[in-house]
Scaffold this active site. Structure first.
Site, PDB file in Angstrom:
ATOM      1  N   THR A  28       3.169  14.534  -3.529  1.00  0.00           N
ATOM      2  CA  THR A  28       2.579  15.496  -2.595  1.00  0.00           C
ATOM      3  C   THR A  28       1.052  15.557  -2.662  1.00  0.00           C
ATOM      4  OG1 THR A  28       2.895  17.289  -4.206  1.00  0.00           O
ATOM      5  CG2 THR A  28       4.661  16.935  -2.584  1.00  0.00           C
ATOM      6  N   SER A  29       0.447  14.618  -3.398  1.00  0.00           N
ATOM      7  CA  SER A  29      -1.014  14.464  -3.400  1.00  0.00           C
ATOM      8  C   SER A  29      -1.332  13.228  -4.239  1.00  0.00           C
ATOM      9  CB  SER A  29      -1.710  15.706  -3.980  1.00  0.00           C
ATOM     10  OG  SER A  29      -2.008  15.541  -5.354  1.00  0.00           O
TER      11      SER A  29
ATOM     12  N   HIS B  88      -4.161  -1.434  -6.507  1.00  0.00           N
ATOM     13  CA  HIS B  88      -3.555  -0.141  -6.808  1.00  0.00           C
ATOM     14  C   HIS B  88      -4.683   0.864  -6.994  1.00  0.00           C
ATOM     15  CE1 HIS B  88       0.376  -1.697  -7.069  1.00  0.00           C
ATOM     16  NE2 HIS B  88       0.359  -2.114  -8.309  1.00  0.00           N
TER      17      HIS B  88
ATOM     18  N   LYS C 143       3.142  10.372  -0.237  1.00  0.00           N
ATOM     19  CA  LYS C 143       2.243  10.931   0.779  1.00  0.00           C
ATOM     20  C   LYS C 143       2.949  11.847   1.784  1.00  0.00           C
ATOM     21  CE  LYS C 143      -1.608   7.708   0.573  1.00  0.00           C
ATOM     22  NZ  LYS C 143      -2.591   6.922   1.365  1.00  0.00           N
ATOM     23  N   LEU C 144       3.909  12.613   1.299  1.00  0.00           N
ATOM     24  CA  LEU C 144       4.555  13.585   2.181  1.00  0.00           C
ATOM     25  C   LEU C 144       3.528  14.553   2.759  1.00  0.00           C
ATOM     26  CD1 LEU C 144       7.341  14.653   3.224  1.00  0.00           C
ATOM     27  CD2 LEU C 144       7.275  16.260   1.298  1.00  0.00           C
TER      28      LEU C 144
ATOM     29  N   ASP D  36       0.817  -1.221   0.000  1.00  0.00           N
ATOM     30  CA  ASP D  36       0.000   0.000   0.000  1.00  0.00           C
ATOM     31  C   ASP D  36       0.848   1.269   0.000  1.00  0.00           C
ATOM     32  OD1 ASP D  36      -2.392  -1.644   0.394  1.00  0.00           O
ATOM     33  OD2 ASP D  36      -1.720  -1.832   2.466  1.00  0.00           O
TER      34      ASP D  36
ATOM     35  N   THR E  47      -8.589  -3.369  -1.645  1.00  0.00           N
ATOM     36  CA  THR E  47      -9.269  -4.642  -1.880  1.00  0.00           C
ATOM     37  C   THR E  47     -10.297  -4.952  -0.804  1.00  0.00           C
ATOM     38  OG1 THR E  47      -7.324  -5.526  -3.022  1.00  0.00           O
ATOM     39  CG2 THR E  47      -8.918  -7.126  -2.194  1.00  0.00           C
TER      40      THR E  47
ATOM     41  N   THR F  83       2.579 -12.594   2.921  1.00  0.00           N
ATOM     42  CA  THR F  83       1.792 -13.084   1.798  1.00  0.00           C
ATOM     43  C   THR F  83       2.399 -14.395   1.315  1.00  0.00           C
ATOM     44  OG1 THR F  83       0.718 -12.400  -0.272  1.00  0.00           O
ATOM     45  CG2 THR F  83       3.074 -11.849  -0.014  1.00  0.00           C
TER      46      THR F  83
ATOM     47  N   GLY G 130       1.865   3.074  -2.579  1.00  0.00           N
ATOM     48  CA  GLY G 130       1.596   4.033  -3.642  1.00  0.00           C
ATOM     49  C   GLY G 130       2.280   3.668  -4.944  1.00  0.00           C
TER      50      GLY G 130
ATOM     51  N   GLN H 134       1.965  -5.860  -3.194  1.00  0.00           N
ATOM     52  CA  GLN H 134       2.266  -5.912  -1.757  1.00  0.00           C
ATOM     53  C   GLN H 134       3.584  -5.183  -1.450  1.00  0.00           C
ATOM     54  OE1 GLN H 134       1.528  -9.420  -3.001  1.00  0.00           O
ATOM     55  NE2 GLN H 134      -0.619  -9.213  -2.552  1.00  0.00           N
TER      56      GLN H 134
END
Length: 411
Positions: free
Chosen positions: A401-402, A40, A322-323, A12, A291, A230, A14, A215
């Site tokens: 950043t987004s 994704h 995700k800063l 997860d 999922t 997994t 990104g 993963q």
């Protein structure tokens, strides 16, 4: 030459956004392991796309997309994903060596989860890999020959007969499964190809190949936090095994990490934050499984785990995702070591039991969301980035950043 995009946390991270962001520069995008237990999420022109089996290159019309041999495939779920896209002819290829997830596998998965409590998605991934290793699985190529498929199914029916009641398969399982393949096989068969030869030839021609993992490294069956892992190998090395490309074909290995840490399901998580701060990260980062929709456990960045994952994968650069989720936090913690029974650990152990985090704290920043140039980040954010680079020993080549594709800093 081929480049690899690999998650270096618990999944997860990104990866989908990064692959989507750079896929236009490649001739092929290849999903190389896992199944529809992974997901994704890509935001393209304001529209959110959730992909579980399809490679992230499907949004680019000129990109060829491959599901390679180490992926396990739910034909029903793949058909549903295919139906959401147009013009996939000569753009989507499924390895004839990839194994098929049967409804039985999902039933067995759910049955085992009741006693093991690993935190699986109960999608049948593990049981499908079990049959693969036992040399009793059904492969995608078997769907191309009715006689071979019938022989394989008859062998399957005989093998699972003693377990029908325990796994709640129902009295009509055999008939239902035959109907299942009659419904979905015709929709899938046009995409089934010898992708191994296709990729070897593409590499020899000098075409650009992007290999996309699912993963994350810390969920690897051999090198992860066993048994809370997994059922496949999630490191960059698996990309070669699955595709048939030799190690010399690999050029860049891009490790994907969030600016903090998350984990879905059970298992050790030393830097987990169970205070309201963890809830804040979950809410602001929209940390719910693509999922399963399960809430992800959230915590601070773990550099012990990150250094370990970078070494395993041979990362040549990092993408920091995700800063912006850390915006507005006064004090940001980073786990720089573990303590266990009075001993300081700086190497990632095979068992994280009793490991507690040793933190270093950084001053936060007000806003990074939407920033597209490094110089436009606040000084404290730049200091945080430099510290990660220095400690891990791998350059950060990209910062997100987004969720939007364009909100990316390239270094």
């Amino acid at each position: 030459m081929a480049d690899v995009v690999v998650g270096i946390q618990w999944g997860d991270e990104g990866k989908g956004k990064i692959v989507d962001r750079i896929a236009k520069d490649y001739d092929f995008v290849v999903r190389y392991q896992g199944g529809h237990n992974a997901g994704h999420t890509i935001v393209h022109k304001g529209v959110k796309h959730s992909l579980h089996l399809m490679p992230s290159g499907v949004l680019y019309p000129k990109c060829k997309n491959i599901i390679s041999s180490a992926v396990v495939v739910s034909v029903k779920d793949l058909c549903e994903e295919i139906s959401a896209f147009e013009d996939l002819e000569n753009r989507l290829f499924i390895s004839d060596r990839a194994h098929v997830i049967l409804p039985y596998h999902a039933k067995k998965d759910a049955f085992k989860e009741k006693s093991q409590n690993i935190g699986t998605t109960k999608k049948g991934i593990g049981p499908c890999y079990e049959d693969k290793m036992a040399r009793s699985g059904i492969r995608m190529g078997d769907l191309l020959d009715d006689k071979i498929l019938e022989e394989k199914l008859n062998a399957h029916f005989k093998a699972i007969e003693p377990f029908k009641k325990a796994y709640d398969l129902g009295e009509n399982y055999e008939k239902d499964l035959m109907g299942y393949f009659k419904t979905y096989a015709p929709k899938i068969c046009p995409f089934i190809k010898d992708t191994t030869s296709m990729l070897i030839e593409a590499n020899q021609k000098g075409e650009k190949i992007l290999l996309e993992g699912a993963q994350g490294t810390l969920l690897d069956i051999d090198l992860g936090t066993y048994p809370f892992v997994t059922s496949s190998n999630t490191t960059s090395a698996s990309a070669c095994v699955s595709t048939g490309l030799n190690p010399k074909a690999i050029n860049e290995v891009i490790g994907i990490t969030k600016a903090y840490s998350t984990r879905v399901g059970n298992g050790p998580f030393p830097s987990e934050d169970t205070t309201p701060m963890g809830d804040h990260l979950r809410t602001k980062g929209v940390e719910f499984g693509t999922t399963t929709k399960r809430p992800r456990r959230c915590g601070w960045l773990d550099l012990v785990a990150l250094k370990y994952a970078c070494a395993l994968n041979g990362c040549t650069q990092l993408a920091l995702m995700k800063l912006d989720v850390l915006d507005g936090i006064d004090a940001i913690k980073v786990c720089v070591a573990y303590e266990r029974k009075g001993e300081r650990l700086e190497a990632f152990p095979s068992d994280l039991k009793d490991c507690t985090p040793i933190y270093q704290t950084f001053k936060g920043w007000e806003k990074s969301v939407g920033v597209r140039k490094l110089d436009d980040l606040e000084p404290n954010a730049r200091e945080y980035i430099r510290f990660i680079e220095k400690e891990v020993g791998v350059k950060i080549g990209l910062i997100s950043t987004s969720p939007e594709r364009e909100d990316t800093i390239f270094l």
